[in-house]
Design a protein around this motif. Sequence first.
Motif, PDB file in Angstrom:
ATOM      1  N   PHE A 205       7.600   4.517   2.041  1.00 56.98           N
ATOM      2  CA  PHE A 205       8.263   4.822   0.946  1.00 56.98           C
ATOM      3  C   PHE A 205       7.309   5.945   0.234  1.00 56.98           C
ATOM      4  N   PRO A 206       7.924   6.714  -0.545  1.00 55.98           N
ATOM      5  CA  PRO A 206       7.430   7.659  -1.388  1.00 55.98           C
ATOM      6  C   PRO A 206       6.155   7.165  -2.162  1.00 55.98           C
ATOM      7  N   GLY A 207       4.997   7.798  -2.130  1.00 56.65           N
ATOM      8  CA  GLY A 207       3.990   7.137  -2.936  1.00 56.65           C
ATOM      9  C   GLY A 207       3.228   6.120  -2.218  1.00 56.65           C
ATOM     10  N   GLU A 208       3.606   5.739  -1.033  1.00 61.57           N
ATOM     11  CA  GLU A 208       2.689   4.647  -0.278  1.00 61.57           C
ATOM     12  C   GLU A 208       1.454   5.616   0.417  1.00 61.57           C
ATOM     13  N   LYS A 209       0.502   4.806   0.388  1.00 62.72           N
ATOM     14  CA  LYS A 209      -0.734   5.228   0.695  1.00 62.72           C
ATOM     15  C   LYS A 209      -0.795   5.183   2.269  1.00 62.72           C
ATOM     16  N   ILE A 210      -0.250   6.373   2.990  1.00 66.51           N
ATOM     17  CA  ILE A 210      -0.150   6.677   4.353  1.00 66.51           C
ATOM     18  C   ILE A 210      -0.509   8.066   4.499  1.00 66.51           C
ATOM     19  N   SER A 211      -1.599   8.189   5.206  1.00 66.51           N
ATOM     20  CA  SER A 211      -1.916   9.624   5.489  1.00 66.51           C
ATOM     21  C   SER A 211      -1.140   9.812   6.829  1.00 66.51           C
ATOM     22  N   LYS A 212      -1.094  11.096   7.136  1.00 69.58           N
ATOM     23  CA  LYS A 212      -0.262  11.702   8.197  1.00 69.58           C
ATOM     24  C   LYS A 212      -0.815  11.149   9.638  1.00 69.58           C
ATOM     25  N   GLN A 213      -2.281  11.118   9.503  1.00 67.83           N
ATOM     26  CA  GLN A 213      -2.798  10.466  10.895  1.00 67.83           C
ATOM     27  C   GLN A 213      -2.455   8.886  10.955  1.00 67.83           C
ATOM     28  N   GLU A 214      -2.189   8.106   9.921  1.00 64.68           N
ATOM     29  CA  GLU A 214      -2.017   6.799   9.751  1.00 64.68           C
ATOM     30  C   GLU A 214      -0.479   6.580  10.425  1.00 64.68           C
ATOM     31  N   PHE A 215       0.399   7.447   9.844  1.00 63.05           N
ATOM     32  CA  PHE A 215       1.802   7.580  10.278  1.00 63.05           C
ATOM     33  C   PHE A 215       2.000   7.837  11.632  1.00 63.05           C
ATOM     34  N   VAL A 216       1.197   8.645  12.428  1.00 55.82           N
ATOM     35  CA  VAL A 216       1.153   8.889  13.671  1.00 55.82           C
ATOM     36  C   VAL A 216       0.901   7.805  14.179  1.00 55.82           C
ATOM     37  N   ASP A 217      -0.248   7.214  13.995  1.00 52.49           N
ATOM     38  CA  ASP A 217      -0.704   5.950  14.633  1.00 52.49           C
ATOM     39  C   ASP A 217       0.218   4.913  14.777  1.00 52.49           C
ATOM     40  N   MET A 218       1.208   4.790  13.486  1.00 54.69           N
ATOM     41  CA  MET A 218       2.130   3.792  13.278  1.00 54.69           C
ATOM     42  C   MET A 218       3.041   4.224  14.523  1.00 54.69           C
ATOM     43  N   LEU A 219       3.486   5.299  14.499  1.00 60.10           N
ATOM     44  CA  LEU A 219       4.615   5.837  15.645  1.00 60.10           C
ATOM     45  C   LEU A 219       4.035   5.652  17.025  1.00 60.10           C
ATOM     46  N   ARG A 220       2.713   5.923  17.155  1.00 60.01           N
ATOM     47  CA  ARG A 220       2.269   5.829  18.711  1.00 60.01           C
ATOM     48  C   ARG A 220       2.317   4.527  19.161  1.00 60.01           C
TER      49      ARG A 220
ATOM     50  N   TRP B 259     -14.404 -10.435   5.846  1.00 58.88           N
ATOM     51  CA  TRP B 259     -13.181 -10.616   4.541  1.00 58.88           C
ATOM     52  C   TRP B 259     -13.133  -9.198   4.024  1.00 58.88           C
ATOM     53  N   ALA B 260     -14.393  -8.629   3.418  1.00 60.26           N
ATOM     54  CA  ALA B 260     -14.353  -7.459   2.683  1.00 60.26           C
ATOM     55  C   ALA B 260     -14.003  -6.195   3.577  1.00 60.26           C
ATOM     56  N   ASN B 261     -14.771  -6.199   4.983  1.00 59.76           N
ATOM     57  CA  ASN B 261     -14.133  -5.099   5.723  1.00 59.76           C
ATOM     58  C   ASN B 261     -12.567  -5.076   5.993  1.00 59.76           C
ATOM     59  N   PHE B 262     -12.136  -6.130   6.301  1.00 60.57           N
ATOM     60  CA  PHE B 262     -10.539  -6.145   6.381  1.00 60.57           C
ATOM     61  C   PHE B 262      -9.664  -5.614   5.240  1.00 60.57           C
ATOM     62  N   MET B 263     -10.413  -6.166   4.129  1.00 58.36           N
ATOM     63  CA  MET B 263      -9.488  -5.796   2.872  1.00 58.36           C
ATOM     64  C   MET B 263      -9.619  -4.449   2.278  1.00 58.36           C
ATOM     65  N   ASN B 264     -10.963  -4.065   2.851  1.00 54.06           N
ATOM     66  CA  ASN B 264     -10.933  -2.446   2.557  1.00 54.06           C
ATOM     67  C   ASN B 264     -10.127  -1.868   3.327  1.00 54.06           C
ATOM     68  N   ARG B 265      -9.890  -2.094   4.778  1.00 53.45           N
ATOM     69  CA  ARG B 265      -8.967  -1.515   5.559  1.00 53.45           C
ATOM     70  C   ARG B 265      -7.481  -1.503   5.284  1.00 53.45           C
ATOM     71  N   ILE B 266      -7.130  -2.877   4.435  1.00 51.09           N
ATOM     72  CA  ILE B 266      -5.570  -2.976   4.423  1.00 51.09           C
ATOM     73  C   ILE B 266      -5.465  -2.676   2.859  1.00 51.09           C
ATOM     74  N   LYS B 267      -6.449  -2.296   1.915  1.00 49.69           N
ATOM     75  CA  LYS B 267      -5.928  -2.585   0.404  1.00 49.69           C
ATOM     76  C   LYS B 267      -4.922  -1.270   0.147  1.00 49.69           C
ATOM     77  N   LYS B 268      -5.048   0.015   0.760  1.00 46.41           N
ATOM     78  CA  LYS B 268      -4.137   0.806   0.442  1.00 46.41           C
ATOM     79  C   LYS B 268      -2.717   0.458   0.538  1.00 46.41           C
ATOM     80  N   ARG B 269      -2.462  -0.540   1.273  1.00 45.94           N
ATOM     81  CA  ARG B 269      -1.119  -1.059   1.774  1.00 45.94           C
ATOM     82  C   ARG B 269      -0.771  -2.268   0.777  1.00 45.94           C
TER      83      ARG B 269
END
Lengths: 776, 197
Positions: A66-81, A694-704
């Motif tokens: 959705f608009p405003g979601e913290k997904i960069s272009k590269q992350e979206f490409v990864d999602m599609l791949r 835990w911290a490493n994981f949370m830092n990876r997913i916090k934008k979601r």
Amino acid sequence: MGKRKVRKSRTNISSFLFKTLIALSIVFLISFACYVAYLTVTIEGRLSQRKWSIPSRVYSDSEYIFPGEKISKQEFVDMLRLRGYRQYSYRPDRPGGYWTGKNWLEVYLRDFTYPQRRFEGFRLKVVFSRGRIRSMRRNNRPLNLVEIEPVELAQLFGPQKESRYLVSYDQVPKYLIDAVVTIEDRRFFEHRGIDWRGILRALWVDIKHRSVVQGGSTITQQLVKNYFLEPKRSFVRKAKEAIMSVIIETLYSKEEILEMYLNEIYMGQKGGVSINGMGEASRYFFGHGVSDLTLGEAATLAGIIRAPNYYSPFSNPELAKKRRNLVLEMMLKAGKISREEYDKALAEPVVPSRTPSPIRKAPYYVDFLKRQLEELYPQKVLTSMGLKIFTTLNPYFQVSARKALREELSRLEKEYPALVTKNEDQPLQAAMVVVQPKTGAILAMIGGRDYRYSSFNRAVDAHRQPGSAFKPFVYLAALDKFTPVSMLEDKPVEYRVGGKTWIPKNYDGHYHGRVTVRTALEQSLNAATVNMAMEVGLNRIIDTVKQLGVKSELKPYPSLALGAFEMTPLELARAYCVFANEGQIPYLLTLRDVVNEHGEIEEKRNIGFKTICSPARAFIITKMLEGVVQYGTARRLKSYGITFPCAGKTGTTSDYRDAWFAGYTSDVLVIVWVGFDNNKNTHLSGSRGALPIWANFMNRIKKRLNPRPFVMPPGVVKIRVRVNVDWPPPWQRPTSYDEYFLKGTEPKPVDYGGAGRSGIRDWADGIWKGIKDVFH
Amino acid sequence: MSFTKVNLSIWLRYLGVLGVTAVFLIIVGCSTSPLYTPQPVPQPRKYPYPPASTGKGPTPEKGIATNRENVVIVSPEESNQPSPVVDDSSPQHMASLELVDVGRRNIEAGNVDQGISMLERAISLDAYNRRAYYYLSVAWLKKNQPSRALEFAKKAELLCQGRKRELKKIYLLERDIYLRMGNKDKADMYQWKADKL
């Protein structure tokens, strides 16, 4: 006389021979008719039933963007791949492709059938700005929300290990049919099962070589050979094949035969699993369904049929290309395609799609899911009925969890070389469970360091002592008798357990005198906790814990308060949900829906809660666990960049056998365990071993995530207090802070004289209360 | 009566009053020691740690354990108002509202299962979406599963604190749930709660 006799005898012999021949012919014809009838019945019987065993497919949850979601272009490409989408250098003209610009991406989304609804694919243009989605458009119309199809996690195979994705004749593009017919059996639509010209040609070659080297098989014969007969080449089998082909041609239409062929044909090998049918081959080699194939891809697939592993685009791309070009050339000559189409297809590179192997994505999660499915369905149904199984797994979280776990374990081993074991079979292990506490959905699960070396799912099956990670439940049980500012004695007290004396010791080896309940939890003080637990009553604690769904045997020993019993990370995750979900414990979900091949929902799992304690109690424990993160044993989290509202508790068991961290925000709860399978000393506390993961994981997913402050429910009173305690010192933890109490248990101002207020009014109030006290 | 004597007696009276006042203040001061005595400065932590406590502290009383001499209320204005969930304008929340809308429409159209799926998705996106919990409760009540509906209604109630109109709707829903469960007393209580708003 003699001559007549001889003539008569000759006539008799001829007559006898003739009659015998007639009789034999009749017998043969009857036998043949019977045999044909038998074959007809056999064919009809086989083909009227289920033709193939279709493995069930396991899918992750779909994802929303959705608009405003913290997904960069590269992350979206990864999602599609991850979903097998392919990048094009031009605007994708078919589903399953995307192309990108500087700050935008246009993707042609595929159709997908969800339980009870169908998503129709369309072209979506996404514009990015500063690592976020700025806008999403479909035909220049803005969109607020788009669902991205789930990832296929696994297929559940039977003993045959055949991977097959059924396609109907209507779904198959015309050029794929043309390509297959052109290269395999150009007279398919003309003959009646046997192409005599083809057979004579093959026979001539076989006679010349005095062995069977060439087959003049039609598509129907190939279908018969693959579906009904043994692969061994012989003239008897060839005859049987011919008879059966004619029977099939009589019973079924050309379209039906071709559909069966396209679903049956062997197309290669993926590890121990065979790829069967064009539907599966299309997904395996090109990452999309048959309807999305280009002419070049269709020709490549048609070319593979002759020798699937030899012409595989993965192993021999050059040979695959040559074969594809041959198919295209034959199609051009047969007038199936135009010169323009031929030139365009010839220019296409033969690039197979590298879709990650499903087994690598979430093997422990899938294993856990299988166990649940096996309680619902017999093994045969799971492996043959083509069920679609939708789960709660979040692919992004799963990938992030795996990366975080591997990265931190490697770092720990680098930092503490003693953790590297001589026995490579017993490395330092870890497990992780990620749950959405408000829904109970298990979003990710890691059962060990590497599934290839150990498939033992520690997240579900490892019964380990939770240590101090268990303490919040003791404090939950204690809220009837204690408030967060109640004083506890952190002192050595002897307890008699089984005829032996036991004195609880603190992690730092020291006792801290009078401390508040909050401090005892924040600093994980063992002595104070046990002393409090004894006052609360161990049976009361056991009752509380049992309500939380813990199935392990709990004995009323004082060490119970320190988590000296065994439970699994999954059990602990569920129990912690009660704090993160305002007193309601959710039913953990892995399975969402099971859909049969006709699209009907066979099983459905929904969110469900059970109230265990009041929201007020859960909130007070959460607030104390927030203190653990801010001032207590988990304060290191700040140094890892964890600044959003979260609560958590470390856990370390005796001899450092287990290191735990259980932490949660308003939207996700994560349990991490680190230890050795053989109970060896890790020399790691929960703070050192599990918390960094835990911290490493949370830092990876916090934008979601959208972590929000925990909601103060009714029944809670907030008061600013100042405490005078022996420990901790004020530079470690402020002595004046907001404290939360269950309504009715808060300290009353009248008891303390409104201390701390300044001004004449306060002074006068103090005097007045003093006078009242004197004359009381 | 000489002037000096008069002055002296006045002085003595004054001294007496002052003395009485001083004694009085001392008594008052002692009786409210946390107020008037300076806060004991916590001793810096010594390394190694101090010896173990003798453990002669007071035994907690029956009921809630208290510790009058160690806890001081700094701010007398206690806050017992639950914190209302702020409607944030985060992208997650906005996206979640879209799903709630789809879910609600599905329920209204009779596709209750489909509606439930959408509302569950809405919660996945925004765990504090009170509307999603409310409609989930409505949906489960429609499916005649009142105990399940009640759990979602409780959650909606919790998240709607401070919003009278919405809270009233939830109380009425809870009344209906209890009626379906055959618990008339509770139903009456929730009716009363709704009427009060």
